[in-house]
Design an enzyme around this catalytic site. Structure first.
Site, PDB file in Angstrom:
ATOM      1  N   ASP A   1     -56.255  61.872  56.191  1.00  0.00           N
ATOM      2  CA  ASP A   1     -55.336  62.445  57.166  1.00  0.00           C
ATOM      3  C   ASP A   1     -55.569  61.858  58.550  1.00  0.00           C
ATOM      4  O   ASP A   1     -56.598  61.226  58.819  1.00  0.00           O
ATOM      5  CB  ASP A   1     -55.505  63.963  57.228  1.00  0.00           C
ATOM      6  CG  ASP A   1     -54.965  64.655  55.978  1.00  0.00           C
ATOM      7  OD1 ASP A   1     -54.098  64.068  55.312  1.00  0.00           O
ATOM      8  OD2 ASP A   1     -55.428  65.767  55.668  1.00  0.00           O
TER       9      ASP A   1
ATOM     10  N   LYS B   1     -50.078  62.179  60.039  1.00  0.00           N
ATOM     11  CA  LYS B   1     -49.113  62.000  61.115  1.00  0.00           C
ATOM     12  C   LYS B   1     -49.832  61.536  62.370  1.00  0.00           C
ATOM     13  O   LYS B   1     -50.837  62.103  62.762  1.00  0.00           O
ATOM     14  CB  LYS B   1     -48.400  63.321  61.396  1.00  0.00           C
ATOM     15  CG  LYS B   1     -47.279  63.203  62.439  1.00  0.00           C
ATOM     16  CD  LYS B   1     -46.559  64.518  62.562  1.00  0.00           C
ATOM     17  CE  LYS B   1     -45.405  64.417  63.569  1.00  0.00           C
ATOM     18  NZ  LYS B   1     -44.665  65.663  63.699  1.00  0.00           N
TER      19      LYS B   1
ATOM     20  N   MET C   1     -54.376  75.003  65.686  1.00  0.00           N
ATOM     21  CA  MET C   1     -53.011  74.451  65.850  1.00  0.00           C
ATOM     22  C   MET C   1     -52.167  75.302  66.790  1.00  0.00           C
ATOM     23  O   MET C   1     -50.981  75.521  66.562  1.00  0.00           O
ATOM     24  CB  MET C   1     -52.329  74.321  64.484  1.00  0.00           C
ATOM     25  CG  MET C   1     -52.989  73.329  63.561  1.00  0.00           C
ATOM     26  SD  MET C   1     -52.223  73.265  61.914  1.00  0.00           S
ATOM     27  CE  MET C   1     -53.373  74.262  60.968  1.00  0.00           C
TER      28      MET C   1
END
Length: 522
Positions: A37, A59, A168
């Protein structure tokens, strides 16, 4: 690991290799395929074998993330191909690691798998900030959740809990504050935000619900862990740095005298996978090291020339190797041709540099000649034999190599056969930790171990600095491994502050220490 395919869903911890579990490290060391990741630290990618297939499915920089169904298929395919696959996830795989879909896909396709726990930032970040999540009086429980979608949370229930740990949530901090205030939490409620926990870039903001937005205005709070509750106030007493500052004995000062690079942040630019030993030495001297891969090594565009030369080794008098990459790729290709070191019988070997000699010794061979001063420029002047009539094989980088060496050997009457053994290129992106440090003026020294690292460094950082790169780095010390690299520093950056007296990484380390010590005296 077994001989059949298997997928290991591995927790990478906080990112820094120091927080990687022993089992995870062992699995990475023998991985054949690595699927990772975006938040996985670049240093961990060096833990896998050189021939490991590395697949980035995270990402980064606003680019679209790889669809989960595609990730599932990658895991299934490589497992069914009999590969040992490491699926590396930041933190712990089962704490917001989205493992369910991948495990279901693996089970549906009869793929063997195993889950390896990792240290979650939800637990480690508060600890590293000196914040205990439980306390007999202040916090008898805590909740961990993500605020990626704040509208989906039961804020009324969450507001009643003593301690909250939020992942997050950086982009949604205003909404978090609003919801907690709306459901009865006081403006005086302590809050801490820990960004890049467990790395040299770790930063901590503390405040209260009433002022934290003002304290973090215009600051990017990703990746970060947010802790809310009275236990945040305990950090004033439990942070290691504060304990050390309160300790008035001389022990800390005594330790500091043995760490000549303490307090310095050094950005190491070097080839991917080749900077660990150098970085370890700098770290041992007290420096905070940020690694910025500025050079990627890969096979040449064609093996034809090297294969032809290997098949005709008996025609050559000398083999010249000027880098560890040249040694590695030459002997790998020799083995691919079904040959071994016996094919070099009758061929003498000259190497440039101590590390190159060590790499050759790992192949079971001793060099016949090492020029003084560890530089290629002295090879011709000190060559142990008359060069007229000598046929020399020179496996080298495909482009941008040592043109002067070839010209001088040829001018002395030697026939030099240059063959591409590997290629070097600029990485596709800058390491996030390096970008952050450069943007925020946190770098004291930048090291360069080759001319190409200078060139590719400038290519990587040019988008970061709106003006001239040399001007942006005006307060940063530039350290070069030797004359050729210094020449490139002058060409691209206008100066060089340190040049190693011995043109090796050890010599560069010593030169940096000497410069720091002299600077502190002056």
């Amino acid at each position: 690991m077994t001989n059949t395919g298997k997928v290991y869903l591995v927790g990478a911890g906080l990112g820094d290799v120091a927080y990687l579990t022993v089992k995870a490290d062992n699995l990475l060391a023998v991985a054949e395929v690595l699927v990772y990741d975006a938040l996985v630290d670049e240093q961990l990618l060096k833990c896998v074998p050189p021939d490991c297939l590395k697949l980035d499915v995270g990402k980064r920089g606003g680019k679209p993330s790889t669809p989960q169904t595609e990730i599932n298929q990658l895991l299934i395919k490589h497992c069914q191909d009999g590969k040992q696959v490491v699926r590396l996830k930041s933190g712990d795989p089962f704490i917001f690691g989205r493992c369910t879909s991948e495990i279901e896909a693996l089970k549906a396709n009869n793929c063997e798998f195993e889950v390896i726990p990792g240290i979650s930032s939800a637990l480690a970040a508060p600890l590293l900030a000196g914040i205990p999540l439980t306390d007999p009086v202040l916090s008898r429980c805590f909740a961990v959740f993500t605020a990626h979608e704040p509208e989906a949370l039961d804020w009324e229930a969450l507001s009643r809990l003593e301690t909250l740990v939020i992942l997050m949530g950086g982009k949604n901090l205003p909404e978090i504050v609003h919801q907690l205030r709306r459901h009865g939490r006081s403006l005086l409620t302590p809050i801490a935000i820990i960004r890049w926990a467990g790395t040299p870039q770790q930063q901590i903001w503390t405040g209260q619900l009433g002022n934290i937005l003002e304290k973090t205005a215009l600051v990017s709070l990703s990746p970060a862990v947010i802790v809310i509750g009275e236990v945040v106030g305990l950090s004033n007493y439990l942070q290691p740095e504060k304990i050390a500052s309160q300790n008035q004995n001389s022990r800390h000062q005594a330790m500091s005298t043995h760490l000549p690079l303490a307090g310095k942040t050094i950005l190491v630019t070097r080839s991917v996978g080749q900077s660990k030993q150098f970085s370890d030495r700098l770290t041992a001297c007290g420096a905070k090291v940020i690694e910025m891969p500025a050079l990627e090594i890969s096979p040449p565009s064609s093996w034809q020339a090297l294969d032809t030369a290997i098949n005709n080794l008996s025609e050559f008098h000398w083999l010249i190797l000027t880098s560890t990459n040249g040694v590695d790729y030459f002997f790998d290709r020799l083995n691919c041709q079904g040959k071994d070191t016996r094919a070099l019988a009758g061929v003498k070997i000259a190497v440039v540099g101590e590390k190159t000699a060590q790499s050759l010794q790992q192949q079971g061979l001793q060099p016949d000649f090492i020029p003084p001063n560890f530089v290629a420029d002295s090879l011709v002047a000190t060559f142990p034999e008359a060069l007229p009539g000598k046929k020399i094989l020179f496996p080298r980088v495909e482009s941008g190599g040592r043109e002067i060496l070839v010209k001088e050997l040829t001018a002395k009457g030697a026939e030099v056969i240059e063959v591409a053994a590997y290629q070097s290129c600029c990485p596709s992106y800058i390491a996030p930790a390096a970008e952050f440090a450069l943007k925020n003026g946190q770098v004291d020294i930048i090291t360069f171990a080759s001319s190409k690292t200078v060139q590719f460094f400038c290519q990587l950082v040019s988008p970061i600095f709106s003006g001239n790169i040399a001007d942006a780095l005006a307060g940063v010390c530039l350290a070069s491994i030797g004359p050729q690299t210094s020449k490139t520093c002058h060409a691209f950056l206008g100066r060089v502050d340190i040049e190693a007296e011995e043109y090796t990484l050890d010599g560069l380390s010593q030169a940096i220490i000497k410069w720091v010590e002299n600077s502190s005296v002056s």
